[in-house]
Write a protein that holds these residues in place. Structure first.
Motif, PDB file in Angstrom:
ATOM      1  N   LYS A  24       0.832  -1.208   0.000  1.00  0.00           N
ATOM      2  CA  LYS A  24       0.000   0.000   0.000  1.00  0.00           C
ATOM      3  C   LYS A  24       0.857   1.244   0.000  1.00  0.00           C
ATOM      4  O   LYS A  24       1.915   1.292   0.619  1.00  0.00           O
ATOM      5  CB  LYS A  24      -0.907   0.000   1.231  1.00  0.00           C
ATOM      6  CG  LYS A  24      -2.039  -1.016   1.104  1.00  0.00           C
ATOM      7  CD  LYS A  24      -3.164  -0.697   2.043  1.00  0.00           C
ATOM      8  CE  LYS A  24      -4.454  -1.238   1.532  1.00  0.00           C
ATOM      9  NZ  LYS A  24      -5.021  -2.405   1.899  1.00  0.00           N
ATOM     10  N   THR A  25       0.364   2.229  -0.743  1.00  0.00           N
ATOM     11  CA  THR A  25       0.970   3.549  -0.716  1.00  0.00           C
ATOM     12  C   THR A  25      -0.081   4.476  -0.148  1.00  0.00           C
ATOM     13  O   THR A  25      -1.232   4.432  -0.582  1.00  0.00           O
ATOM     14  CB  THR A  25       1.356   3.998  -2.141  1.00  0.00           C
ATOM     15  OG1 THR A  25       2.415   3.157  -2.604  1.00  0.00           O
ATOM     16  CG2 THR A  25       1.818   5.435  -2.169  1.00  0.00           C
ATOM     17  N   ALA A  26       0.296   5.263   0.856  1.00  0.00           N
ATOM     18  CA  ALA A  26      -0.672   6.192   1.434  1.00  0.00           C
ATOM     19  C   ALA A  26      -0.107   7.597   1.379  1.00  0.00           C
ATOM     20  O   ALA A  26       1.053   7.825   1.736  1.00  0.00           O
ATOM     21  CB  ALA A  26      -0.977   5.796   2.872  1.00  0.00           C
ATOM     22  N   LEU A  27      -0.903   8.513   0.860  1.00  0.00           N
ATOM     23  CA  LEU A  27      -0.473   9.899   0.737  1.00  0.00           C
ATOM     24  C   LEU A  27      -1.464  10.788   1.462  1.00  0.00           C
ATOM     25  O   LEU A  27      -2.670  10.574   1.361  1.00  0.00           O
ATOM     26  CB  LEU A  27      -0.479  10.335  -0.734  1.00  0.00           C
ATOM     27  CG  LEU A  27       0.335   9.576  -1.754  1.00  0.00           C
ATOM     28  CD1 LEU A  27      -0.068  10.034  -3.138  1.00  0.00           C
ATOM     29  CD2 LEU A  27       1.808   9.805  -1.534  1.00  0.00           C
ATOM     30  N   MET A  28      -0.950  11.757   2.186  1.00  0.00           N
ATOM     31  CA  MET A  28      -1.808  12.795   2.725  1.00  0.00           C
ATOM     32  C   MET A  28      -1.753  13.923   1.699  1.00  0.00           C
ATOM     33  O   MET A  28      -0.756  14.639   1.597  1.00  0.00           O
ATOM     34  CB  MET A  28      -1.257  13.226   4.082  1.00  0.00           C
ATOM     35  CG  MET A  28      -2.219  14.008   4.897  1.00  0.00           C
ATOM     36  SD  MET A  28      -3.717  13.073   5.242  1.00  0.00           S
ATOM     37  CE  MET A  28      -3.562  12.813   6.982  1.00  0.00           C
ATOM     38  N   VAL A  29      -2.806  14.015   0.869  1.00  0.00           N
ATOM     39  CA  VAL A  29      -2.778  14.972  -0.243  1.00  0.00           C
ATOM     40  C   VAL A  29      -3.302  16.322   0.241  1.00  0.00           C
ATOM     41  O   VAL A  29      -4.404  16.416   0.784  1.00  0.00           O
ATOM     42  CB  VAL A  29      -3.620  14.455  -1.436  1.00  0.00           C
ATOM     43  CG1 VAL A  29      -3.542  15.435  -2.605  1.00  0.00           C
ATOM     44  CG2 VAL A  29      -3.135  13.082  -1.886  1.00  0.00           C
ATOM     45  N   LYS A  30      -2.510  17.378   0.028  1.00  0.00           N
ATOM     46  CA  LYS A  30      -2.859  18.713   0.540  1.00  0.00           C
ATOM     47  C   LYS A  30      -3.759  19.457  -0.435  1.00  0.00           C
ATOM     48  O   LYS A  30      -3.335  20.398  -1.109  1.00  0.00           O
ATOM     49  CB  LYS A  30      -1.579  19.499   0.810  1.00  0.00           C
ATOM     50  CG  LYS A  30      -0.679  18.773   1.812  1.00  0.00           C
ATOM     51  CD  LYS A  30       0.608  19.518   2.063  1.00  0.00           C
ATOM     52  CE  LYS A  30       1.446  18.798   3.108  1.00  0.00           C
ATOM     53  NZ  LYS A  30       2.770  19.401   3.275  1.00  0.00           N
ATOM     54  N   VAL A  31      -5.002  19.008  -0.513  1.00  0.00           N
ATOM     55  CA  VAL A  31      -5.929  19.613  -1.480  1.00  0.00           C
ATOM     56  C   VAL A  31      -6.159  21.088  -1.137  1.00  0.00           C
ATOM     57  O   VAL A  31      -6.221  21.937  -2.012  1.00  0.00           O
ATOM     58  CB  VAL A  31      -7.275  18.846  -1.519  1.00  0.00           C
ATOM     59  CG1 VAL A  31      -8.183  19.428  -2.589  1.00  0.00           C
ATOM     60  CG2 VAL A  31      -7.039  17.366  -1.801  1.00  0.00           C
ATOM     61  N   GLY A  32      -6.259  21.380   0.151  1.00  0.00           N
ATOM     62  CA  GLY A  32      -6.329  22.782   0.572  1.00  0.00           C
ATOM     63  C   GLY A  32      -7.592  23.495   0.151  1.00  0.00           C
ATOM     64  O   GLY A  32      -8.684  22.935   0.215  1.00  0.00           O
ATOM     65  N   GLY A  33      -7.449  24.718  -0.302  1.00  0.00           N
ATOM     66  CA  GLY A  33      -8.591  25.561  -0.626  1.00  0.00           C
ATOM     67  C   GLY A  33      -8.464  26.860   0.141  1.00  0.00           C
ATOM     68  O   GLY A  33      -7.370  27.231   0.566  1.00  0.00           O
ATOM     69  N   SER A  34      -9.604  27.524   0.307  1.00  0.00           N
ATOM     70  CA  SER A  34      -9.561  28.825   0.956  1.00  0.00           C
ATOM     71  C   SER A  34     -10.038  28.696   2.396  1.00  0.00           C
ATOM     72  O   SER A  34     -11.085  28.129   2.661  1.00  0.00           O
ATOM     73  CB  SER A  34     -10.455  29.786   0.172  1.00  0.00           C
ATOM     74  OG  SER A  34     -10.475  31.030   0.811  1.00  0.00           O
ATOM     75  N   GLU A  35      -9.248  29.236   3.308  1.00  0.00           N
ATOM     76  CA  GLU A  35      -9.592  29.156   4.732  1.00  0.00           C
ATOM     77  C   GLU A  35      -9.300  30.511   5.351  1.00  0.00           C
ATOM     78  O   GLU A  35      -8.157  30.977   5.289  1.00  0.00           O
ATOM     79  CB  GLU A  35      -8.737  28.067   5.399  1.00  0.00           C
ATOM     80  CG  GLU A  35      -9.305  27.552   6.697  1.00  0.00           C
ATOM     81  CD  GLU A  35      -8.368  26.503   7.297  1.00  0.00           C
ATOM     82  OE1 GLU A  35      -8.861  25.654   8.040  1.00  0.00           O
ATOM     83  OE2 GLU A  35      -7.164  26.531   7.021  1.00  0.00           O
ATOM     84  N   GLY A  36     -10.297  31.147   5.896  1.00  0.00           N
ATOM     85  CA  GLY A  36     -10.113  32.469   6.493  1.00  0.00           C
ATOM     86  C   GLY A  36      -9.605  33.488   5.487  1.00  0.00           C
ATOM     87  O   GLY A  36      -8.789  34.344   5.809  1.00  0.00           O
ATOM     88  N   GLY A  37     -10.069  33.367   4.242  1.00  0.00           N
ATOM     89  CA  GLY A  37      -9.686  34.350   3.227  1.00  0.00           C
ATOM     90  C   GLY A  37      -8.343  34.072   2.572  1.00  0.00           C
ATOM     91  O   GLY A  37      -7.999  34.680   1.567  1.00  0.00           O
ATOM     92  N   GLU A  38      -7.574  33.162   3.138  1.00  0.00           N
ATOM     93  CA  GLU A  38      -6.276  32.817   2.559  1.00  0.00           C
ATOM     94  C   GLU A  38      -6.377  31.438   1.940  1.00  0.00           C
ATOM     95  O   GLU A  38      -6.891  30.520   2.582  1.00  0.00           O
ATOM     96  CB  GLU A  38      -5.223  32.741   3.678  1.00  0.00           C
ATOM     97  CG  GLU A  38      -4.544  34.063   4.004  1.00  0.00           C
ATOM     98  CD  GLU A  38      -3.892  34.687   2.792  1.00  0.00           C
ATOM     99  OE1 GLU A  38      -3.003  34.037   2.191  1.00  0.00           O
ATOM    100  OE2 GLU A  38      -4.278  35.812   2.418  1.00  0.00           O
ATOM    101  N   SER A  39      -5.881  31.275   0.724  1.00  0.00           N
ATOM    102  CA  SER A  39      -5.939  29.913   0.214  1.00  0.00           C
ATOM    103  C   SER A  39      -4.544  29.327   0.120  1.00  0.00           C
ATOM    104  O   SER A  39      -3.561  30.042  -0.085  1.00  0.00           O
ATOM    105  CB  SER A  39      -6.661  29.857  -1.127  1.00  0.00           C
ATOM    106  OG  SER A  39      -5.898  30.482  -2.099  1.00  0.00           O
TER     107      SER A  39
END
Ligand code: HEC
Ligand code: HEC
Ligand code: HEC
Ligand code: HEC
Ligand code: HEC
Length: 492
Positions: free
Chosen positions: A238-253
């Motif tokens: 198995k390969t496991a990745l924590m993918v940092k999809v992110g987005g906008s949070e508190g006006g900062e993306s």
């Protein structure tokens, strides 16, 4: 009056044909509608016949009938004109009962006919937006997209959701290009394979963003990929990745969806396939600044600018063609291929990639035979088993879901830009080679996009803690287990 009307619409060959076209098409449409109302499911072709072909016959009939009458009138007039001066228009004499009959008949019939024609056109236009029509009417042409679509998370969205979207402007554009496409299909003028990318695709703010909010904060997502190795036991890793999809949070993306924050725009210059990217231009609307990252080599003539949106990464949200590796791993993890078949991962990969088949039938037969042949030669005790049969079927499916000989579509012909495993994807820009004049790079550091939790691991402590992998039995416990089993079931 009615008698005169019928005499006119059947009084010459052309009008008679037109009348028959109207009558028969109405009869058939009526019959088909009644059949459908009673629950008869005729499939896509029935829809095409009911809502497209027959109405076309009907409308053609409506044009042909008056045409016939008019031609007939002209002939009559000519004959009558032998004695009279030439150049007179035909006289509509409402004192004559026959003329009144024809006119009244037309007026009386035109109301329901126009209403019916409008209704049918409406139905036809709607029908032509349905997935059924897009995917199956042009069956052979759209078979690759339709097949992949049916395995996608968007199978309930429908082709028009992404290819047309709401509003009149794109609806009209779609109808115009759609008409050309129908002609292309009818006369076999379409390219094989259908080229990608779609340069006329509607920008994502009119399609994807109707359902997905671009600044939505997604955060980090754990993605676990299961693979199997080439050894005799097809070891699961198995390969496991924590993918940092992110987005906008508190006006900062931040994170991956930083690209689609409306506060800035990314444009890039690339070849028409969008596989090789040259200049990348980042404009910050708030600060009014623009940065340009340039590739090592300059852009050749014919390069195009494009504003980045969802589709520059998510270019396969609905028709994702997979690699042989992905398909064999998926079939193994879903149990469509039995994991206990020796070397099935290695052999599956070999069999799927060693040959191209001219048709799906030949592919299924050839692949099933190749699987059987391997086990007959190397593991004769497994050769006749249902597992070998099932593996042949699953590998045949894998081939047919991704290869369409009649459209010249083969494995990975259509690249997927998410990731960087099978195609450059993100690395088209994130290659450390695109730089600003001051030396800022579009970076390739692994941690920018994901943290690798485990890579191709079969006994990862972390994966076990996450419940994604079975812990190996402790030696003492294992012995005990065997002992109890032996005690409780002596017969086996
Ligand atoms: C979730 C959105 C979505 C849905 C639903 C969708 N498509 Fe697409 N389609 C796309 C995108 C995005 C592209 C490729 C964009 C690009 O790279 O230019 C595409 C490309 C295509 C292409 C060009 C060839 C290719 O694969 O790049 C065809 C043909 C096509 N779609 C047909 C269909 C048909 C038929 C359906 C319905 C059965 C459908 N699409 C449903 C988003 C969608
Ligand atoms: C009509 C609504 C609609 C449109 C238009 C639409 N989507 Fe979706 N999309 C959905 C829904 C609903 C889901 C969730 C499906 C599920 O969870 O099974 C989804 C799921 C997704 C996912 C997650 C897929 C996964 O593997 O979990 C992505 C990525 C995505 N959409 C991208 C796009 C892109 C890119 C477009 C435009 C080309 C688009 N969508 C257009 C409704 C839509
Ligand atoms: C720079 C590339 C990029 C762009 C641009 C981009 N995405 Fe994504 N998106 C990703 C990646 C990578 C993931 C992680 C999913 C994966 O690895 O399959 C993701 C995940 C998603 C998901 C699934 C989130 C979840 O809950 O798991 C949705 C929905 C989605 N994107 C929609 C969009 C939409 C809509 C747009 C345009 C407004 C967009 N994305 C633009 C790269 C991108
Ligand atoms: C620009 C962003 C980005 C960078 C930089 C990046 N990756 Fe990735 N990587 C991705 C995305 C997106 C995926 C796809 C995630 C998914 O499968 O949903 C991925 C997938 C992977 C996978 C899983 C492949 C699979 O399916 O098994 C591995 C392994 C990987 N990356 C390793 C690396 C390593 C090592 C580096 C550093 C050299 C790196 N990546 C740099 C974006 C990136
Ligand atoms: C058209 C070029 C282009 C493509 C394609 C592209 N990126 Fe980027 N990306 C950029 C630029 C430019 C930046 C800003 C410079 C930087 O931070 O490296 C950036 C920045 C980022 C960042 C940092 C955002 C932040 O928080 O500041 C992440 C994460 C990222 N990209 C992930 C991805 C992933 C994942 C993919 C593929 C699915 C991808 N990118 C594809 C151009 C691109």
């Amino acid at each position: 009056m009615i008698k005169h009307f019928f005499a006119a619409i059947t009084g010459n060959v052309i009008s008679l044909i037109g009348t028959l076209m109207i009558a028969l098409s109405l009869l058939f449409i009526g019959a088909l509608l009644i059949m459908q109302a009673m629950g008869f499911q005729g499939g896509a072709y029935l829809g095409i016949v009911t809502f497209v072909l027959l109405p076309m016959v009907f409308l053609a009939g409506i044009i042909v009938v008056p045409l016939g009458i008019w031609l007939q009138k002209r002939r009559d007039a000519k004959a009558a004109a032998e004695g009279r001066p030439v150049g007179h228009l035909p006289i509509v004499d409402l004192n004559k009962e026959s003329t009144r009959g024809i006119l009244l008949g037309f007026v009386a019939l035109s109301v329901p006919i126009i209403a019916l024609a409008a209704g049918l056109t409406f139905k036809a236009v709607h029908y032509m937006d349905s997935t059924e029509f897009c995917g199956m009417a042009c069956h052979k042409v759209m078979q690759p997209e339709y097949t992949a679509f049916q395995r996608s998370p968007h199978v309930r969205v429908g082709c028009a959701g992404c290819h047309i979207g709401p509003g009149a402007e794109w609806f009209v554009k779609a109808k115009i290009s759609g008409s050309w496409q129908l002609i292309a299909v009818a006369f076999d003028l379409y390219p094989r394979p259908i080229p990608t990318p779609v340069h006329s695709l509607r920008p994502a703010n009119g399609t994807c963003e109707q359902c997905h909010w671009p600044t939505k904060f997604v955060g980090e997502r754990l993605k676990v990929r299961t693979h199997y190795t080439d050894d005799e036991t097809n070891t699961e890793v198995k390969t496991a990745l924590m993918v940092k999809v992110g987005g906008s949070e508190g006006g900062e993306s931040h994170g991956i969806h930083w690209h689609v924050d409306p506060k800035h725009t990314i444009r890039y210059l690339s070849d028409p396939t969008r596989e090789t990217i040259y200049d990348i231009e980042l404009t910050d609307q708030a600060e009014g600044t623009t940065k340009v990252y340039k590739a090592a080599e300059g852009a050749p003539a014919g390069s195009e600018w494009r504003t980045m949106d969802c589709v520059d990464c998510h270019n396969r949200p609905a028709h994702n063609y997979r690699s042989p590796q992905y398909e064999v791993d998926l079939a193994l993890s879903e149990g469509r291929i039995d994991k206990t078949l020796p070397y099935i991962k290695r052999e599956g990969m070999r069999i799927l990639t060693e040959k191209e088949y001219p048709s799906h039938e030949e592919a299924r037969a050839g692949i099933a035979d190749a699987v059987k042949a391997f086990y007959v030669q190397n593991y004769p005790d497994r050769a006749g088993s249902p597992e070998v049969e099932a593996a042949g079927k699953a590998l045949g499916d894998a081939y047919c879901w991704n290869n369409f000989p009649q459209m010249k579509v083969t494995w990975n012909l259509y690249p997927n830009h998410i990731g960087h495993k099978d195609t450059p994807g993100c690395f088209r820009c994130h290659d450390n080679k695109h730089k600003t004049d001051t030396g800022e790079k579009v970076g390739k550091k692994c941690g920018t996009c994901h943290n690798i939790v485990a890579e191709e691991e079969s006994d990862s402590k972390l994966l076990q803690e996450l419940g994604l992998q079975e812990a190996p039995p402790e030696p003492a416990a294992a012995e005990q287990g065997t002992a109890t089993e032996a005690a409780t079931s002596p017969a086996t």
